[in-house]
Design an enzyme around this catalytic site. Structure first.
Site, mmCIF file in Angstrom:
data_model
loop_
_atom_site.group_PDB
_atom_site.id
_atom_site.type_symbol
_atom_site.label_atom_id
_atom_site.label_comp_id
_atom_site.label_asym_id
_atom_site.label_seq_id
_atom_site.Cartn_x
_atom_site.Cartn_y
_atom_site.Cartn_z
ATOM 1 N N LYS A 1 73.120 -33.354 26.568
ATOM 2 C CA LYS A 1 72.091 -34.110 27.277
ATOM 3 C C LYS A 1 70.779 -33.962 26.512
ATOM 4 O O LYS A 1 70.395 -32.851 26.111
ATOM 5 C CB LYS A 1 71.961 -33.557 28.699
ATOM 6 C CG LYS A 1 71.061 -34.359 29.613
ATOM 7 C CD LYS A 1 71.073 -33.731 31.005
ATOM 8 C CE LYS A 1 70.128 -34.460 31.947
ATOM 9 N NZ LYS A 1 70.081 -33.797 33.283
ATOM 10 N N HIS B 1 67.667 -35.016 27.649
ATOM 11 C CA HIS B 1 66.456 -35.077 28.460
ATOM 12 C C HIS B 1 66.614 -34.145 29.657
ATOM 13 O O HIS B 1 67.725 -33.749 29.997
ATOM 14 C CB HIS B 1 66.194 -36.510 28.943
ATOM 15 C CG HIS B 1 67.305 -37.043 29.809
ATOM 16 N ND1 HIS B 1 68.475 -37.542 29.282
ATOM 17 C CD2 HIS B 1 67.426 -37.132 31.160
ATOM 18 C CE1 HIS B 1 69.269 -37.933 30.267
ATOM 19 N NE2 HIS B 1 68.652 -37.694 31.428
#
Length: 230
Positions: free
Chosen positions: A104, A106
């Site tokens: 991921k 963010h």
């Protein structure tokens, strides 16, 4: 055999996680039994499952670890349930960690869910069952890339006691030889047979003479460390 192991075998049967009959495995093998950890779906089942894992980990590794790492996806609830059980049963706080299938970029960024890792952390990997060792091939480098950690070993629920892909030893033994880590199980298939063979449980015999013969025949071909009894 320890009482918690006997209880775990009965728990697998009660939860229909362990079944006997004729099953086609992903490998193409026709197996007289099948284990599916996806059958543990209720809160009570997950609580008990975590307790059995915690006892087995304590027996094999003591308290000498910091993180339980459960590879995605099935390992995620296993690591959470077992971390909770370890605190409850042994009064030790261990962290849970898992990996995302894709990193991921963010918010809570990175490849890991749960706890991060730092140099010096000691990790126990927790899985449902290992038949080929492929999962560890994927998991080991993910953990090793996080920090200078010590991987104490691997804990699975059931050692199927089948030959691994590389030769005549079991998949768990292959993992030990290849990665230099201890690999253990809550119970082995031999212990399952020992406990259930011609022994009524809840009014039913799950492994009768015919089922035992089918299991022995299977292990004549695929077994590792399995002595066929007369």
């Amino acid at each position: 055999m320890e009482r918690y192991k006997q209880e775990f075998i009965e728990f697998m049967v009660d939860s229909r996680a362990l079944k006997f009959g004729s099953f086609t495995l992903k490998s193409g093998r026709q197996s007289p039994f099948f284990m599916n950890a996806g059958s543990y779906v209720t809160g009570a089942q997950l609580r008990r499952l975590g307790q059995y894992y915690a006892r087995a980990i304590h027996d094999n590794y003591g308290d000498d670890f910091d993180i339980l790492f459960g590879p995605a996806y099935k390992g995620i609830p296993l690591s959470v349930a077992t971390a909770m059980a370890y605190s409850e049963l042994f009064g030790k706080e261990v962290r849970y960690s898992s990996n995302r299938k894709e990193a991921k970029d963010h918010g809570d960024a990175g490849i890991l869910l749960g706890s991060g890792m730092k140099d010096g952390d000691r990790v126990v990997i927790i899985e449902d069952v290992t038949t080929s060792g492929k999962s560890i091939e994927e998991t080991y480098p993910i953990i090793a890339a996080q920090a200078k950690v010590e991987i104490k070993g691997l804990m699975v629920s059931l050692n199927r006691m089948e030959k691994g892909p590389a030769g005549d030893v079991s998949a768990l033994e292959e993992i030990q030889e290849r990665f230099g880590i201890k690999a253990a199980a809550i119970v082995t298939m031999k212990e399952v047979v020992e406990h259930l063979y011609n022994r009524p449980y809840n009014g039913q015999i799950y492994i009768d003479d015919a089922a035992r013969a089918a299991i022995d025949e299977y292990y004549k071909v695929y077994g590792a460390g399995w002595a066929v009894q007369a």
